[in-house]
Motif scaffolding. Structure first.
Motif, PDB file in Angstrom:
ATOM      1  N   ASP A  26      -1.945  45.513  65.481  1.00 58.58           N
ATOM      2  CA  ASP A  26      -0.371  45.977  65.473  1.00 58.58           C
ATOM      3  C   ASP A  26      -0.064  46.548  67.059  1.00 58.58           C
ATOM      4  O   ASP A  26       1.188  46.096  67.444  1.00 58.58           O
ATOM      5  CB  ASP A  26      -0.366  47.187  64.461  1.00 58.58           C
ATOM      6  CG  ASP A  26      -0.400  46.971  63.145  1.00 58.58           C
ATOM      7  OD1 ASP A  26      -0.184  45.646  62.902  1.00 58.58           O
ATOM      8  OD2 ASP A  26      -0.622  47.856  62.146  1.00 58.58           O
ATOM      9  N   LYS A  29       0.671  43.299  68.949  1.00 60.22           N
ATOM     10  CA  LYS A  29       1.783  42.820  68.895  1.00 60.22           C
ATOM     11  C   LYS A  29       2.975  43.619  69.231  1.00 60.22           C
ATOM     12  O   LYS A  29       4.008  43.086  69.849  1.00 60.22           O
ATOM     13  CB  LYS A  29       2.101  42.639  67.366  1.00 60.22           C
ATOM     14  CG  LYS A  29       1.285  41.570  66.487  1.00 60.22           C
ATOM     15  CD  LYS A  29       1.617  41.684  65.097  1.00 60.22           C
ATOM     16  CE  LYS A  29       0.564  40.351  64.389  1.00 60.22           C
ATOM     17  NZ  LYS A  29       0.842  40.717  62.762  1.00 60.22           N
ATOM     18  N   GLN A  30       2.932  45.000  69.327  1.00 58.00           N
ATOM     19  CA  GLN A  30       3.767  45.833  69.798  1.00 58.00           C
ATOM     20  C   GLN A  30       4.095  45.647  71.294  1.00 58.00           C
ATOM     21  O   GLN A  30       5.201  45.488  71.829  1.00 58.00           O
ATOM     22  CB  GLN A  30       3.279  47.224  69.415  1.00 58.00           C
ATOM     23  CG  GLN A  30       4.346  48.428  69.670  1.00 58.00           C
ATOM     24  CD  GLN A  30       3.689  49.745  69.572  1.00 58.00           C
ATOM     25  OE1 GLN A  30       2.712  49.711  68.740  1.00 58.00           O
ATOM     26  NE2 GLN A  30       4.273  50.829  70.243  1.00 58.00           N
ATOM     27  N   PHE A  32       3.207  43.062  72.949  1.00 60.52           N
ATOM     28  CA  PHE A  32       3.368  41.752  73.575  1.00 60.52           C
ATOM     29  C   PHE A  32       5.030  41.512  73.313  1.00 60.52           C
ATOM     30  O   PHE A  32       5.705  40.916  73.955  1.00 60.52           O
ATOM     31  CB  PHE A  32       2.812  40.689  72.478  1.00 60.52           C
ATOM     32  CG  PHE A  32       3.067  39.411  72.802  1.00 60.52           C
ATOM     33  CD1 PHE A  32       2.073  38.683  73.755  1.00 60.52           C
ATOM     34  CD2 PHE A  32       4.056  38.586  72.368  1.00 60.52           C
ATOM     35  CE1 PHE A  32       2.174  37.278  74.041  1.00 60.52           C
ATOM     36  CE2 PHE A  32       4.200  37.366  72.847  1.00 60.52           C
ATOM     37  CZ  PHE A  32       3.465  36.529  73.640  1.00 60.52           C
ATOM     38  N   ASN A  33       5.376  42.129  72.135  1.00 63.78           N
ATOM     39  CA  ASN A  33       7.111  42.070  72.161  1.00 63.78           C
ATOM     40  C   ASN A  33       7.870  43.038  72.948  1.00 63.78           C
ATOM     41  O   ASN A  33       8.945  42.684  73.426  1.00 63.78           O
ATOM     42  CB  ASN A  33       7.465  42.644  70.438  1.00 63.78           C
ATOM     43  CG  ASN A  33       6.661  41.793  69.438  1.00 63.78           C
ATOM     44  OD1 ASN A  33       6.638  40.491  69.814  1.00 63.78           O
ATOM     45  ND2 ASN A  33       6.652  42.497  68.368  1.00 63.78           N
ATOM     46  N   GLY A  34       7.016  44.021  73.519  1.00 60.50           N
ATOM     47  CA  GLY A  34       7.673  44.543  74.658  1.00 60.50           C
ATOM     48  C   GLY A  34       7.934  43.901  75.943  1.00 60.50           C
ATOM     49  O   GLY A  34       8.825  44.291  76.715  1.00 60.50           O
ATOM     50  N   ARG A  36       9.148  41.245  76.149  1.00 62.70           N
ATOM     51  CA  ARG A  36      10.519  40.443  76.352  1.00 62.70           C
ATOM     52  C   ARG A  36      11.738  41.739  77.096  1.00 62.70           C
ATOM     53  O   ARG A  36      12.648  41.224  77.523  1.00 62.70           O
ATOM     54  CB  ARG A  36      10.909  40.339  74.882  1.00 62.70           C
ATOM     55  CG  ARG A  36      10.123  39.294  74.384  1.00 62.70           C
ATOM     56  CD  ARG A  36      10.928  38.691  73.002  1.00 62.70           C
ATOM     57  NE  ARG A  36       9.885  37.872  72.284  1.00 62.70           N
ATOM     58  CZ  ARG A  36       9.336  38.375  71.041  1.00 62.70           C
ATOM     59  NH1 ARG A  36       9.657  39.451  70.440  1.00 62.70           N
ATOM     60  NH2 ARG A  36       8.413  37.727  70.490  1.00 62.70           N
ATOM     61  N   ASP A  37      11.394  42.905  76.992  1.00 59.46           N
ATOM     62  CA  ASP A  37      12.153  43.859  77.467  1.00 59.46           C
ATOM     63  C   ASP A  37      12.090  44.268  78.820  1.00 59.46           C
ATOM     64  O   ASP A  37      13.061  44.786  79.409  1.00 59.46           O
ATOM     65  CB  ASP A  37      12.326  45.111  76.637  1.00 59.46           C
ATOM     66  CG  ASP A  37      12.402  44.952  75.226  1.00 59.46           C
ATOM     67  OD1 ASP A  37      13.223  43.766  74.604  1.00 59.46           O
ATOM     68  OD2 ASP A  37      11.772  45.641  74.238  1.00 59.46           O
ATOM     69  N   THR A  53      -1.354  45.459  78.185  1.00 58.80           N
ATOM     70  CA  THR A  53      -1.365  44.207  77.256  1.00 58.80           C
ATOM     71  C   THR A  53      -2.680  43.675  77.156  1.00 58.80           C
ATOM     72  O   THR A  53      -3.126  43.176  76.317  1.00 58.80           O
ATOM     73  CB  THR A  53      -0.279  43.528  77.308  1.00 58.80           C
ATOM     74  OG1 THR A  53       1.136  44.449  77.421  1.00 58.80           O
ATOM     75  CG2 THR A  53       0.252  42.654  76.116  1.00 58.80           C
ATOM     76  N   LYS A  88      -1.215  33.945  71.957  1.00 60.56           N
ATOM     77  CA  LYS A  88      -0.723  34.892  72.662  1.00 60.56           C
ATOM     78  C   LYS A  88      -1.382  35.385  73.943  1.00 60.56           C
ATOM     79  O   LYS A  88      -0.721  35.534  74.736  1.00 60.56           O
ATOM     80  CB  LYS A  88      -0.458  36.106  71.686  1.00 60.56           C
ATOM     81  CG  LYS A  88       0.562  35.751  70.621  1.00 60.56           C
ATOM     82  CD  LYS A  88       1.015  37.102  70.053  1.00 60.56           C
ATOM     83  CE  LYS A  88       2.195  36.902  69.204  1.00 60.56           C
ATOM     84  NZ  LYS A  88       2.346  37.803  68.056  1.00 60.56           N
ATOM     85  N   LYS A 136       5.137  28.135  64.334  1.00 61.93           N
ATOM     86  CA  LYS A 136       4.222  28.721  65.197  1.00 61.93           C
ATOM     87  C   LYS A 136       3.024  27.533  65.802  1.00 61.93           C
ATOM     88  O   LYS A 136       3.059  27.687  67.005  1.00 61.93           O
ATOM     89  CB  LYS A 136       3.180  29.767  64.423  1.00 61.93           C
ATOM     90  CG  LYS A 136       3.948  31.006  64.178  1.00 61.93           C
ATOM     91  CD  LYS A 136       3.042  32.084  63.607  1.00 61.93           C
ATOM     92  CE  LYS A 136       3.656  33.163  63.094  1.00 61.93           C
ATOM     93  NZ  LYS A 136       4.017  34.243  63.948  1.00 61.93           N
TER      94      LYS A 136
END
Length: 541
Positions: A26, A29-30, A32-34, A36-37, A53, A88, A136
């Motif tokens: 979790d 993923k959190q 990794f998604n961050g 993008r910002d 990360t 990833k 994917k």
């Protein structure tokens, strides 16, 4: 948990293993998604976030390796999930390469992507009735292909494209999807990319030799002893692609792809240096191999471009150079004064030479490859800092123009002069032995061009200011070679078909030097294309 088992039936240690794994998954993923910002520009904001990360993914990767049996039986860990983690990590290394321009991180990305394929992590995906899992897998293939292209692993690219093609066919037959055209376009783009090089180098058995055009040891002529040149270092480069109808793949036109390699050193394998493949910390990198930091901008709006320029300018270290490379379709609006009319299209916006004026407060090196490059010919140097603009021809002979979709001839000269020279002479293939002899000969020519530049008494000091940096030195030398070669070529009759520069180079000392003309004719003779060149000096036309 599996079957009819309750949580109480599972030993505490194994239950903790599953809980720890879920937490790491979790968290990864959190983080990794961050990513993008995070802003794409600026050097400082992202580094600590990337570090965290990497740290979590390294722990997650080791954890699943150490506890695979428990995770298989108690968590139901599937091979595609392991593949997803590896994919990833590969993406992280690839993005770290984009952020740092350290080519060795491409090798790290490659090692993870390669392991996914070798260990068939995504093999079972096709048996599950879940189209999102197949997507994917397809995205993994597309990313793997990008990394292989950047590492010039063209044979592998062809194999991967064939596999991807089969996967797409299977995917579109099994699921009634709306993205079939999108995926077929991906295939077409990468196929065009692979075919884009105008000349192939062949072994004796007719197999293709893949040549690299990144900066290598010994490929840049050394400075003469006692030569006084500037101490400036190329620190940042903006590579902007905005050509209509040019071959592209994954937000990278063929011109951008060539220029970014011209600004990189040949990668080394970091894993062999650190002996701990797959657990490399991103702050470990080889000493004295700095590449300029690059931003790749595909069809940016003016606002985006200005934001990236400003960020680069703001963070440019002392005694450093900012390079702006612009590959764009020229625009000639009517009803304006001559100066105002000379602009470059930038995604339905325009970039006026005056837009770069504020950035001339620091050393600036500009390359414009466009049918309207002369808009930058009378650039105004307001602040007295070193400033050079290398400008492409604005008109090519018809036979050369036909190749423009596969990349500009001017950029090809800056990337690989021998490839460009062979192409403009109509050669589609060259034998390996001849290619290597010609490359060796060119090294001698480069040394002579370097001496012409540094020994000229009338050359503008700006050229010498940039000459201390290896990348800029090679670009300047290749520019002079390109200018001289096109001047002697019989097809190139108009002055608009020759590159220009600001400030102007002293022609007799450089692009029209009799020594350089002699070298070009020798090279043409070596390649058996001497009939295409004037050999009676410039008087012949």
């Amino acid at each position: 948990m599996t079957g009819a088992e309750t949580e109480d039936d599972i030993p505490l240690g194994e239950r903790k293993t599953v809980t720890d794994f879920c937490y790491l998954l979790d968290k990864s993923k959190q983080l990794f998604n961050g990513l993008r910002d995070l802003p794409q520009y600026g050097h400082k904001q992202w580094q600590s976030y990337f570090g965290r990360t990497f740290d979590v993914y390294t722990k997650l990767w080791k954890f699943q390796q150490q506890h695979r049996q428990v995770l298989d039986s108690r968590y139901g860990l599937k091979r595609w999930q392991i593949g997803e983690v590896a994919s990833k990590i590969g993406q992280l290394y690839y993005h770290y390469y984009l952020r740092t321009s350290e080519t060795s991180y491409l090798n790290e990305a490659f090692s993870f992507y390669s392991a996914i394929r070798q260990r068939s992590y995504y093999f079972q995906v096709n048996k599950e009735d879940r189209p999102e899992l197949v997507v994917k897998k397809l995205r993994y293939y597309a990313r793997y292909i990008v990394v292989c292209l950047l590492l010039n692993k063209m044979d592998l690219v062809k194999v991967l494209v064939k596999e991807l093609s089969e996967e797409i066919e299977d995917y579109t037959q099994r699921f009634n999807t709306e993205d079939q055209l999108e995926w077929n376009l991906v295939l077409q783009e990468v196929a065009a990319f692979v075919e884009a090089d105008p000349v192939v180098v062949l072994n004796d058995n007719n197999s293709v030799v893949v040549t690299s055009n990144r900066l290598q040891e010994g490929s840049v002529p050394p400075l003469e002893q006692g030569m006084v040149v500037g101490q400036l270092v190329l620190a940042d480069a903006l590579i902007i692609g905005n050509c209509n109808n040019q071959v592209k793949f994954s937000e990278l036109t063929i011109d951008m792809f060539r220029m970014l390699q011209a600004l990189e050193r040949e990668p080394v394998n970091l894993a062999t240096q650190t002996s701990k493949q797959g657990t490399l910390e991103p702050n470990e990198k080889p000493a004295k191999r700095e590449n300029p930091h690059k931003y790749l901008l595909y069809k940016p709006t003016f606002s985006q471009l200005f934001t990236f320029l400003s960020a680069s300018f703001k963070e440019l270290p002392a005694n450093s150079v900012l390079l702006v490379y612009l590959s764009a379709t020229g625009v000639f609006p009517t009803g304006h004064s001559d100066y105002e009319g000379k602009m470059q299209r930038m995604s339905k916006r325009v970039l006026h030479p005056g837009d770069l004026f504020p950035f001339t407060r620091k050393p600036l090196f500009v390359i414009v490859d466009s049918s309207n490059s002369t808009a930058y010919k009378n650039f105004t140097n307001l602040f007295g800092q070193p400033l050079v603009c290398l400008l492409s021809p604005t008109v090519y002979p018809k036979s050369v123009q036909d190749q423009s979709q596969r990349g500009s001839l001017f950029t090809l000269f800056l990337y690989s002069p021998l490839l460009a020279f062979s192409s403009v002479c109509g050669l589609s293939s060259v034998r390996r032995g001849l290619w290597e002899r010609a490359q060796e000969f060119l090294r001698k020519v480069y040394r002579d061009i370097g001496q012409m530049i540094t020994r000229s008494r009338t050359i503008d000091q700006a050229f010498l200011q940039f000459f201390g940096d290896e990348f800029l030195r090679l670009l300047l030398i290749r520019f002079v070679f390109c200018s001289a070669a096109l001047r002697l070529h019989k097809l190139f009759r108009e002055s608009r078909s020759f590159p220009e520069s600001y400030p102007e180079l002293p022609k007799q000392d450089t692009v029209e030097s009799s020594l350089l003309q002699k070298h070009i004719l020798e090279l043409a003779t070596m390649l058996d294309v001497q009939s295409l060149f004037w050999d009676d000096s410039l008087e012949a036309y």
